[in-house]
Design an enzyme around this catalytic site. Structure first.
Site, short mmCIF file in Angstrom:
data_model
loop_
_atom_site.label_atom_id
_atom_site.label_comp_id
_atom_site.label_asym_id
_atom_site.label_seq_id
_atom_site.Cartn_x
_atom_site.Cartn_y
_atom_site.Cartn_z
N LYS A 22 0.70 -1.40 -0.09
CA LYS A 22 0.08 -0.05 0.07
C LYS A 22 0.79 1.39 0.03
CE LYS A 22 -2.23 2.43 3.78
NZ LYS A 22 -1.16 3.29 3.99
N ASN A 23 1.82 1.23 0.97
CA ASN A 23 2.56 2.56 0.95
C ASN A 23 3.64 2.75 -0.15
OD1 ASN A 23 1.27 3.21 3.65
ND2 ASN A 23 2.56 2.58 4.74
N CYS A 116 -5.16 8.60 8.44
CA CYS A 116 -5.31 8.20 9.77
C CYS A 116 -5.12 9.32 10.85
CB CYS A 116 -4.50 6.97 10.20
SG CYS A 116 -5.05 5.21 9.04
N ARG A 121 0.47 15.14 12.28
CA ARG A 121 1.22 14.76 11.45
C ARG A 121 1.76 15.75 10.58
NH1 ARG A 121 -1.42 9.26 9.24
NH2 ARG A 121 0.72 8.86 8.38
N PRO A 122 2.75 16.50 10.87
CA PRO A 122 2.83 17.63 10.22
C PRO A 122 3.85 17.23 8.91
CG PRO A 122 4.58 17.33 12.16
CD PRO A 122 3.57 16.44 12.03
N ILE A 123 3.62 18.29 8.07
CA ILE A 123 4.51 18.19 6.68
C ILE A 123 5.43 19.10 6.33
CG2 ILE A 123 2.85 16.69 5.66
CD1 ILE A 123 1.59 19.28 3.98
N ASP A 124 6.09 19.55 7.37
CA ASP A 124 7.06 20.70 7.45
C ASP A 124 8.25 20.33 6.50
OD1 ASP A 124 7.20 19.16 9.83
OD2 ASP A 124 9.01 20.09 10.08
N GLN A 125 8.72 19.17 6.65
CA GLN A 125 9.74 18.54 6.07
C GLN A 125 9.79 18.67 4.42
OE1 GLN A 125 12.78 18.39 7.64
NE2 GLN A 125 11.55 19.30 9.32
N ASP A 304 3.78 0.61 12.22
CA ASP A 304 2.65 0.15 11.58
C ASP A 304 2.13 -1.21 12.02
OD1 ASP A 304 2.53 2.44 10.10
OD2 ASP A 304 3.20 1.63 8.41
N ILE A 326 7.55 6.79 16.92
CA ILE A 326 7.41 7.53 15.87
C ILE A 326 6.16 8.39 15.97
CG2 ILE A 326 6.97 7.43 13.32
CD1 ILE A 326 9.56 6.16 14.15
N ARG A 396 -8.85 0.33 3.66
CA ARG A 396 -7.96 1.53 3.05
C ARG A 396 -6.67 0.40 2.77
NH1 ARG A 396 -6.04 5.36 6.29
NH2 ARG A 396 -4.72 5.79 4.62
N1 EPU Z 1 7.10 14.10 10.60
C1 EPU Z 1 7.42 15.62 10.75
N2 EPU Z 1 7.17 16.35 9.76
C2 EPU Z 1 7.33 16.01 8.41
C3 EPU Z 1 7.06 14.56 8.18
C4 EPU Z 1 6.86 13.87 9.21
O1 EPU Z 1 7.66 15.87 12.04
O2 EPU Z 1 7.27 16.97 7.57
C5 EPU Z 1 7.05 13.18 11.61
C6 EPU Z 1 5.80 12.51 11.84
O3 EPU Z 1 4.97 13.44 12.50
C7 EPU Z 1 6.18 11.32 12.46
C8 EPU Z 1 7.57 11.05 11.74
O4 EPU Z 1 8.00 12.36 11.36
O5 EPU Z 1 6.36 11.53 13.68
C9 EPU Z 1 7.73 10.06 10.64
O6 EPU Z 1 6.44 10.53 9.73
P1 EPU Z 1 6.67 10.01 8.08
O7 EPU Z 1 6.62 11.07 7.40
O8 EPU Z 1 7.88 9.01 7.96
O9 EPU Z 1 5.42 9.19 7.76
P2 EPU Z 1 4.61 9.31 6.71
O10 EPU Z 1 5.27 9.34 5.43
O11 EPU Z 1 3.43 10.32 6.91
C10 EPU Z 1 4.52 6.79 6.34
C11 EPU Z 1 3.45 5.73 6.29
C12 EPU Z 1 2.66 5.37 7.56
C13 EPU Z 1 3.70 5.07 8.36
C14 EPU Z 1 4.77 6.02 8.53
C15 EPU Z 1 6.25 5.76 9.42
C16 EPU Z 1 2.55 5.98 3.91
C17 EPU Z 1 1.44 6.46 2.86
N3 EPU Z 1 2.47 6.19 5.18
O12 EPU Z 1 3.81 7.83 6.74
O13 EPU Z 1 1.87 4.41 7.35
O14 EPU Z 1 3.36 4.92 9.67
O15 EPU Z 1 5.50 6.36 7.04
O16 EPU Z 1 6.66 4.65 8.74
O17 EPU Z 1 3.68 5.78 3.63
C18 EPU Z 1 0.10 3.11 7.70
O18 EPU Z 1 0.44 2.23 6.68
O19 EPU Z 1 -0.92 2.59 8.44
C19 EPU Z 1 0.74 4.22 8.10
C20 EPU Z 1 0.35 5.11 8.77
#
Ligand code: EPU
Length: 428
Positions: A22-23, A116, A121-125, A304, A326, A396
């Protein structure tokens, strides 16, 4: 709306074939936008996230043919237009459309992504990366506007190791001018999968799967065919099911290397695991030993799998602590497991599980995808019937769930919810 019912407590046996990840899928589909001729991806999971993304691609002008496990996308007529908010809100991974649209058109407009609820879950990076490549980003009335005169390669150090930011920056950088270096990049197998697709499309990427990724921008990307990697989290969920209730469960179409952290924990608990080329055999054991688990970025124990693993721990002797480094708020399944007789308390980022207990069937609610997976594991372990609502979360991410579980001998079925039940759920 539907609910799942499981008559639990019975041993399981047989083979389960794992679907595509999925991811990966949720990143590979947006990545096709970057090409200028048709891309085919095969081995896709049959899940609602794939359907939503394929609808989104169609709405922006892509020609899409989704047939069973294969998708063919002709992105040549895609136009840069604001992405429909309703669908974007349904899945967090729609944020990959930002990187892909920015890469191809140097502009994109997108509502704030959903997904979810696992705490903030910020996207600042992601934003930091896009800005470094030359994009101007503004937030206007709940939508994010990304605009760049041109994208130029840059050196980007991620302050947080993020799967999403690593992939999104790769998507934006493959057609930028010059070299981009992502430092402190995430190393998850899904990142390698996306880099493999992009490379087949003509991109120049080195180091995916390590913490430094180098991308040399190219002007043009073309179509190709790509086979997705197997879903390590789906595989891990069935391994947990095998450890909890399995006499012998063979997980087929899996890359054992992706699950080393889970296999190590299983061995510590007393579960017998045998790995073969693309298979893992799990043999349950009635006398499991409690262990502690801490989630970490790959190759550490995946967040996960933390929730389904917690259900398994209820059967182990002793006290086990599950700590999520995480997502500190990924514990919504715990109240539901308690309804099923589990002895668990939450302290900060940790769930402390005391066992063994015999779980009892109950009416429970899945509040997110992997909470749903935890409740399915618990339902299979419990005496009596478990009724799970919030099934849309589970749909999902778990392809052909009932078929796969029935194939192992489980009794699981779906029922339509009554109007009264729907109202109760909405008010809960
Ligand atoms: N984070 C930040 N800033 C950012 C991005 C992330 O602070 O700009 C923090 C997050 O809040 C979190 C950590 O960094 O604490 C890791 O987040 P990451 O960005 O790695 O997560 P993601 O890309 O949003 C993906 C998977 C998630 C999985 C995480 C961690 C997808 C679509 N989702 O999320 O999968 O939990 O990586 O491995 O790839 C799931 O499958 O149930 C799921 C939630």
């Amino acid at each position: 709306m539907e609910k799942l019912k499981i008559a639990g407590g019975y041993p399981l046996k047989g083979t389960v074939r794992i679907s595509g990840a999925k991811n990966s899928a949720v990143a590979l589909i947006p990545a096709t936008i970057l090409a200028e001729s048709p891309v085919t991806i095969d081995g896709l999971p049959n899940i609602s996230d794939v359907q939503i993304l394929s609808d989104l691609i169609e709405e922006i002008g892509g020609k899409v043919n989704l047939d069973n496990e294969e998708i063919n996308i002709d992105p040549s007529n895609i136009v840069s237009m604001p992405l429909p908010n309703g669908k974007v809100k349904k899945l967090r991974a729609s944020y990959y459309l930002m990187g892909a649209m920015l890469g191809r058109f140097k502009k994109a407009v997108i509502g704030l992504p959903g997904g979810c609820h696992l705490g903030p879950r910020p996207i600042d990076q992601h934003i930091k990366g896009f800005e470094a490549l030359g994009a101007k980003i503004t937030n206007e009335q709940g939508a994010i506007y990304l605009r760049a005169e041109e994208l130029r390669g840059a050196r980007i150090y991620l302050d947080v190791v993020s799967v999403g930011a690593t992939i999104n920056i790769m998507l934006a950088a493959v057609r930028a001018k010059g070299q981009t270096i992502i430092e402190n990049a995430a190393k998850e197998p899904e990142i390698i999968d996306v880099a493999t697709l992009l490379t087949s499309m003509g991109a120049r990427i080195k180091g995916a799967g390590t913490d430094v990724i180098r991308i040399d921008g190219v002007d043009y990307l073309h179509g190709c065919r790509h086979t997705i990697i197997p879903d390590r989290i789906e595989a891990g969920t069935y391994m947990v099911i095998g450890a909890a209730m399995g006499e012998q469960v063979l997980i087929d179409n899996v890359i054992p290397l992706h699950l080393e952290s889970l296999i190590a924990k299983f061995r510590e608990m007393g579960v017998t695991v045998e790995t073969r080329n693309d298979q893992i055999l799990v043999m349950g054991n009635k006398n499991l030993k409690a262990v502690d688990v801490k989630t970490l970025v790959y190759p550490g124990f995946p967040t996960d799998l933390q929730q389904p693993f917690t259900s398994l721990l209820t059967k182990a002797t002793g006290t086990g602590m599950v700590t999520d480094t995480i997502y500190g708020a990924r514990f919504k399944h715990i109240d539901e497991l308690r309804r099923m007789n589990a002895q668990i308390k939450v302290e900060g980022r940790s769930a402390i599980v005391s066992g063994p207990v015999q779980l009892q069937g109950a009416k429970v609610k899945a509040s997110d995808l992997r909470a749903g997976a935890a409740l399915i594991v618990a339902g299979l372990m419990a005496e009596g019937v478990t009724e799970i609502t919030g099934v849309d979360h589970i749909d999902r991410g778990y392809s052909l769930l009932e078929e796969k579980l029935s194939g192992l001998g489980a009794t699981i079925w779906r029922e339509k919810m009554t109007q009264e039940e729907i109202e109760q759920l909405q008010n809960s």
